[in-house]
Scaffold this motif. Structure first.
Motif, PDB file in Angstrom:
ATOM      1  N   GLU A 156       0.820  -1.209   0.000  1.00  0.00           N
ATOM      2  CA  GLU A 156       0.000   0.000   0.000  1.00  0.00           C
ATOM      3  C   GLU A 156       0.856   1.262   0.000  1.00  0.00           C
ATOM      4  O   GLU A 156       0.403   2.329  -0.377  1.00  0.00           O
ATOM      5  CB  GLU A 156      -0.929   0.011   1.215  1.00  0.00           C
ATOM      6  N   HIS A 157       2.098   1.127   0.417  1.00  0.00           N
ATOM      7  CA  HIS A 157       3.012   2.267   0.431  1.00  0.00           C
ATOM      8  C   HIS A 157       3.798   2.400  -0.871  1.00  0.00           C
ATOM      9  O   HIS A 157       4.575   3.336  -1.039  1.00  0.00           O
ATOM     10  CB  HIS A 157       4.004   2.144   1.591  1.00  0.00           C
ATOM     11  N   GLY A 158       3.611   1.437  -1.781  1.00  0.00           N
ATOM     12  CA  GLY A 158       4.325   1.478  -3.057  1.00  0.00           C
ATOM     13  C   GLY A 158       4.722   0.084  -3.476  1.00  0.00           C
ATOM     14  O   GLY A 158       5.791  -0.405  -3.097  1.00  0.00           O
ATOM     15  N   ALA A 159       3.868  -0.570  -4.263  1.00  0.00           N
ATOM     16  CA  ALA A 159       4.091  -1.967  -4.632  1.00  0.00           C
ATOM     17  C   ALA A 159       5.382  -2.165  -5.413  1.00  0.00           C
ATOM     18  O   ALA A 159       5.999  -3.234  -5.343  1.00  0.00           O
ATOM     19  CB  ALA A 159       2.898  -2.488  -5.448  1.00  0.00           C
ATOM     20  N   ASP A 160       5.806  -1.152  -6.151  1.00  0.00           N
ATOM     21  CA  ASP A 160       7.022  -1.284  -6.949  1.00  0.00           C
ATOM     22  C   ASP A 160       8.288  -1.023  -6.137  1.00  0.00           C
ATOM     23  O   ASP A 160       9.399  -1.145  -6.651  1.00  0.00           O
ATOM     24  CB  ASP A 160       6.984  -0.316  -8.141  1.00  0.00           C
ATOM     25  N   ARG A 161       8.122  -0.698  -4.858  1.00  0.00           N
ATOM     26  CA  ARG A 161       9.283  -0.386  -4.017  1.00  0.00           C
ATOM     27  C   ARG A 161       9.465  -1.367  -2.872  1.00  0.00           C
ATOM     28  O   ARG A 161      10.279  -1.127  -1.982  1.00  0.00           O
ATOM     29  CB  ARG A 161       9.159   1.041  -3.458  1.00  0.00           C
ATOM     30  N   VAL A 162       8.758  -2.488  -2.898  1.00  0.00           N
ATOM     31  CA  VAL A 162       8.908  -3.466  -1.825  1.00  0.00           C
ATOM     32  C   VAL A 162       8.952  -4.874  -2.396  1.00  0.00           C
ATOM     33  O   VAL A 162       8.243  -5.206  -3.347  1.00  0.00           O
ATOM     34  CB  VAL A 162       7.768  -3.350  -0.787  1.00  0.00           C
ATOM     35  N   THR A 163       9.816  -5.678  -1.845  1.00  0.00           N
ATOM     36  CA  THR A 163       9.920  -7.077  -2.227  1.00  0.00           C
ATOM     37  C   THR A 163      10.381  -7.865  -1.011  1.00  0.00           C
ATOM     38  O   THR A 163      10.737  -7.283   0.020  1.00  0.00           O
ATOM     39  CB  THR A 163      10.910  -7.271  -3.402  1.00  0.00           C
ATOM     40  N   GLY A 164      10.344  -9.178  -1.115  1.00  0.00           N
ATOM     41  CA  GLY A 164      10.753  -9.991   0.020  1.00  0.00           C
ATOM     42  C   GLY A 164      11.199 -11.366  -0.419  1.00  0.00           C
ATOM     43  O   GLY A 164      10.978 -11.783  -1.565  1.00  0.00           O
TER      44      GLY A 164
END
Length: 276
Positions: free
Chosen positions: A55-63
């Motif tokens: 929700e804060h930026g799908a293109d800026r988070v991964t795991g």
């Protein structure tokens, strides 16, 4: 500077970033414009956390699932971060577990081993991987180690295993600060204080009476994840000096809270508890 631009697009890896302080910190870093990589022990935990953080930026988070007690697993996490975002600017060794708050003779060898391997060996592995990678890239970067009870010499019955592991993390960090001196790599201490998480509650698993006795102190000195993590995020992103300690619950703050305790009512274990 706006909150969104505070992170400057920096790439941050948060171990144990699927719950508690790690998850809260990951969300705050994303809100500050960072790109964030989290890890947890299972694919399900990672998928759930990444979906929540998106929700804060799908293109800026991964795991990626990772076992911090296995250095090769953390190397794969580093590789995943650099392949996804090009580099790593900040690595936070946050992953940690606790043991039941009982006499050491009542804690099984398997539990004790798991605590030490996760908290101390896990931090060692994260530092080894991150320091090697940061030294090889232009501009270096930061490694932060998460302190806990025992780090600053606190001693309580029933906390021997967890406290010893966290005392070890502090020594490790102090040594690495000296090793990093004069380089582009900086090492720092993160100290969140007492935070209402499942880790804290797990300390009293099966001991409701002991928890009720401790609850009064927790409600004086403790805080919720959403209170502490914005402050931690701001200060770790603003840090410039090798060896910086970012500590939420300082001695003077603790004293002020004790002095004000009779004039205010707090419950950090309730959703209605107000932020401080």
């Amino acid at each position: 500077m706006s909150t969104a631009s505070a992170g400057g697009g920096r790439v941050v890896v948060v171990t144990g970033g699927t719950r508690g302080i790690g998850l809260g910190l990951a969300g705050e870093l994303l809100q500050r414009g960072c790109r964030v990589v989290v890890c947890g022990r299972s694919s399900a935990a990672v998928d759930t956390a990444v979906a929540a953080l998106a929700e804060h930026g799908a293109d800026r988070v991964t795991g990626l699932p990772a076992d911090v007690t296995d250095r090769e697993s953390l190397q794969k996490l580093w590789d995943h971060a650099t392949q996804t975002f090009g580099r790593v600017d900040v690595w936070i060794n946050n992953a940690g577990i606790s043991a039941p708050r009982r006499s050491m003779t009542e804690v099984s060898a398997d539990v004790a081993d798991d605590v030490v391997r996760t908290n101390l060996v896990g931090a060692m592995n994260g530092c080894a991987v991150a320091l090697a990678g940061l030294r090889e890239q232009a501009g270096g970067g930061w490694v932060w180690n998460m302190e806990g009870f025992g780090s600053n010499g606190q001693i309580q019955p029933g906390m021997a295993i967890y406290g010893a592991s966290k005392r070890g993390v502090t020594y490790l960090t102090e040594a690495l600060v000296k090793e990093a001196k004069g380089s582009d790599v900086r090492v720092g201490f993160l100290s969140p204080g007492i935070v209402a998480t499942d880790l804290l509650l797990a300390d009293y698993d099966g001991q409701p009476e002991a928890f009720e006795k401790a609850r009064k102190i927790f409600n004086i000195l403790g805080d919720r994840v959403e209170t502490v993590t914005p402050w931690l995020a701001d200060r770790l992103l603003a840090a410039t000096k090798n060896g910086t300690r970012v500590a939420w619950l300082t001695g003077p703050k603790a004293m002020r809270r004790f002095m004000a305790a009779s004039f205010r009512s707090r419950d950090i274990f309730s959703d209605a508890e107000a932020k401080v």
